[in-house]
Write a protein that holds these residues in place. Structure first.
Motif, mmCIF file in Angstrom:
data_model
loop_
_atom_site.group_PDB
_atom_site.id
_atom_site.type_symbol
_atom_site.label_atom_id
_atom_site.label_comp_id
_atom_site.label_asym_id
_atom_site.label_seq_id
_atom_site.Cartn_x
_atom_site.Cartn_y
_atom_site.Cartn_z
ATOM 1 N N LEU A 144 42.665 -22.637 -2.081
ATOM 2 C CA LEU A 144 42.934 -23.825 -1.278
ATOM 3 C C LEU A 144 44.427 -24.069 -1.139
ATOM 4 C CD1 LEU A 144 40.202 -26.175 -2.750
ATOM 5 C CD2 LEU A 144 40.082 -24.780 -0.689
ATOM 6 N N ILE A 145 44.819 -24.564 0.025
ATOM 7 C CA ILE A 145 46.207 -24.903 0.312
ATOM 8 C C ILE A 145 46.276 -26.418 0.473
ATOM 9 C CG2 ILE A 145 48.097 -24.664 1.964
ATOM 10 C CD1 ILE A 145 46.984 -21.898 2.645
ATOM 11 N N THR A 146 47.228 -27.031 -0.224
ATOM 12 C CA THR A 146 47.376 -28.481 -0.161
ATOM 13 C C THR A 146 48.730 -28.841 0.456
ATOM 14 O OG1 THR A 146 48.281 -28.530 -2.402
ATOM 15 C CG2 THR A 146 45.914 -28.886 -2.184
ATOM 16 N N ASN A 147 48.802 -30.062 0.974
ATOM 17 C CA ASN A 147 50.078 -30.548 1.507
ATOM 18 C C ASN A 147 50.859 -31.237 0.388
ATOM 19 O OD1 ASN A 147 48.867 -33.072 1.206
ATOM 20 N ND2 ASN A 147 48.580 -33.402 3.394
ATOM 21 N N ASN A 148 51.986 -31.848 0.733
ATOM 22 C CA ASN A 148 52.830 -32.501 -0.275
ATOM 23 C C ASN A 148 52.152 -33.694 -0.936
ATOM 24 O OD1 ASN A 148 54.791 -30.645 0.273
ATOM 25 N ND2 ASN A 148 56.044 -32.004 1.527
ATOM 26 N N GLN A 149 51.147 -34.270 -0.286
ATOM 27 C CA GLN A 149 50.411 -35.396 -0.856
ATOM 28 C C GLN A 149 49.228 -34.938 -1.708
ATOM 29 O OE1 GLN A 149 51.134 -35.380 2.638
ATOM 30 N NE2 GLN A 149 53.013 -36.478 2.139
ATOM 31 N N GLY A 150 49.036 -33.635 -1.839
ATOM 32 C CA GLY A 150 47.948 -33.098 -2.647
ATOM 33 C C GLY A 150 46.614 -33.016 -1.919
ATOM 34 N N GLN A 151 46.592 -33.281 -0.623
ATOM 35 C CA GLN A 151 45.352 -33.206 0.158
ATOM 36 C C GLN A 151 45.105 -31.758 0.575
ATOM 37 O OE1 GLN A 151 46.909 -35.816 3.162
ATOM 38 N NE2 GLN A 151 45.447 -37.441 2.619
ATOM 39 N N VAL A 152 43.867 -31.320 0.461
ATOM 40 C CA VAL A 152 43.507 -29.963 0.882
ATOM 41 C C VAL A 152 43.544 -29.903 2.400
ATOM 42 C CG1 VAL A 152 41.685 -28.223 0.899
ATOM 43 C CG2 VAL A 152 42.089 -29.567 -1.167
ATOM 44 N N ILE A 153 44.288 -28.915 2.930
ATOM 45 C CA ILE A 153 44.402 -28.781 4.385
ATOM 46 C C ILE A 153 43.820 -27.468 4.882
ATOM 47 C CG2 ILE A 153 46.348 -30.334 4.680
ATOM 48 C CD1 ILE A 153 48.176 -27.908 4.620
ATOM 49 N N GLY A 154 43.358 -26.622 3.960
ATOM 50 C CA GLY A 154 42.765 -25.361 4.373
ATOM 51 C C GLY A 154 42.672 -24.384 3.231
ATOM 52 N N SER A 155 42.240 -23.202 3.558
ATOM 53 C CA SER A 155 42.127 -22.115 2.595
ATOM 54 C C SER A 155 42.886 -20.917 3.140
ATOM 55 C CB SER A 155 40.660 -21.736 2.375
ATOM 56 O OG SER A 155 40.569 -20.526 1.655
ATOM 57 N N ALA A 156 43.521 -20.188 2.242
ATOM 58 C CA ALA A 156 44.241 -18.978 2.653
ATOM 59 C C ALA A 156 43.269 -17.879 3.065
ATOM 60 C CB ALA A 156 45.136 -18.493 1.521
ATOM 61 N N LEU A 157 41.974 -18.086 2.818
ATOM 62 C CA LEU A 157 40.971 -17.059 3.083
ATOM 63 C C LEU A 157 40.168 -17.293 4.356
ATOM 64 C CD1 LEU A 157 39.573 -16.773 -0.544
ATOM 65 C CD2 LEU A 157 41.339 -15.383 0.528
ATOM 66 N N ILE A 158 40.324 -18.464 4.977
ATOM 67 C CA ILE A 158 39.510 -18.804 6.147
ATOM 68 C C ILE A 158 40.424 -19.182 7.306
ATOM 69 C CG2 ILE A 158 37.777 -20.377 7.083
ATOM 70 C CD1 ILE A 158 36.646 -20.619 4.283
ATOM 71 N N GLY A 159 40.226 -18.539 8.433
ATOM 72 C CA GLY A 159 41.045 -18.804 9.609
ATOM 73 C C GLY A 159 40.817 -20.192 10.173
ATOM 74 N N GLN A 160 41.841 -20.705 10.812
ATOM 75 C CA GLN A 160 41.758 -21.996 11.486
ATOM 76 C C GLN A 160 42.222 -21.817 12.926
ATOM 77 O OE1 GLN A 160 43.677 -25.268 9.575
ATOM 78 N NE2 GLN A 160 42.830 -24.791 7.577
ATOM 79 N N SER A 161 41.748 -22.685 13.777
ATOM 80 C CA SER A 161 42.104 -22.623 15.181
ATOM 81 C C SER A 161 43.403 -23.389 15.426
ATOM 82 C CB SER A 161 40.970 -23.232 16.015
ATOM 83 O OG SER A 161 41.308 -23.207 17.363
ATOM 84 N N PHE A 162 44.360 -22.743 16.101
ATOM 85 C CA PHE A 162 45.610 -23.377 16.506
ATOM 86 C C PHE A 162 45.741 -23.209 18.015
ATOM 87 C CE2 PHE A 162 46.356 -22.341 12.073
ATOM 88 C CZ PHE A 162 46.963 -23.491 11.591
ATOM 89 N N ASN A 163 45.909 -24.311 18.727
ATOM 90 C CA ASN A 163 45.996 -24.250 20.186
ATOM 91 C C ASN A 163 47.334 -24.717 20.730
ATOM 92 O OD1 ASN A 163 43.292 -23.341 20.511
ATOM 93 N ND2 ASN A 163 42.600 -25.421 20.079
#
Length: 195
Positions: free
Chosen positions: A43-62
């Motif tokens: 899991l990848i977290t932001n500076n506030q400690g919230q999970v924003i994604g996983s390094a193993l699963i792709g996300q859509s960027f448009n």
């Protein structure tokens, strides 16, 4: 007969105990001790400690400000009325299927309109449709567009591509790939170091 039944029952219970409880919990314990980040989904977290994604699963960027991922056939069920379907899998459309041909033509046209030279991984989905990586060539093809839309010199973004490129597994298996989520997060940090 009763004696054989008791032996069979005891063997069944012993194997069940070993394979359904002891072995899985041993593997979970080993994973948590030796590889805690990977065992919990990378899991990848932001500076506030919230999970924003996983390094193993792709996300859509448009957005034009981000590097785009591979296209995906997975419906991430966006919207309040959408049913949750985040199921992994390819479309299973044959190469001659008109729907697949139309999708590929649209994707190629979209890339060309954005000034991106289409590469295979920017046009075709992966087998799982969740691949988090693109090839270094696909990242390079998008470099000018991202730099222009962020008003950042190409020379500042170029090192981020190298930093977020995963090499071959144990040096020989697979191909190098750029993790798109990590790359885009690095871009955001470059422009907003405190965010």
């Amino acid at each position: 007969m009763a004696r054989e039944f008791i032996i069979a029952l005891r063997n069944t219970f012993s194997l069940w105990l070993l394979t359904a409880l002891i072995y899985p919990f041993l593997i979970i314990f080993f994973g948590q001790v030796a590889f805690p980040a990977q065992a919990n989904g990378s899991l990848i977290t932001n500076n506030q400690g919230q999970v924003i994604g996983s390094a193993l699963i792709g996300q859509s960027f448009n957005s034009e400000r981000y590097f785009w991922s591979r296209p995906s056939t997975t419906n991430y069920s966006e919207g309040k009325d959408a049913a949750p379907t985040g199921v992994s899998g390819a479309s299973n459309l044959a190469p001659s299927n008109p729907d697949l041909i139309t999708r590929i033509q649209k994707e190629t046209q979209r890339l060309q309109q954005a000034g991106i030279k289409p590469t295979a991984d920017l046009v075709y989905t992966s087998g799982s449709s969740l691949d988090p990586h693109i090839t270094p060539e696909a990242a390079q093809a998008q470099l000018e567009r991202v730099a222009k839309n962020r008003n950042i010199p190409v020379e500042k973004i170029q090192p981020l591509i190298s930093q977020n490129t995963d090499g071959r597994f144990i040096g020989i298996f697979g191909e190098p790939g750029v993790n798109v989520l990590k790359l885009n997060l690095s871009l955001d940090k470059l422009q907003n170091p405190s965010g």
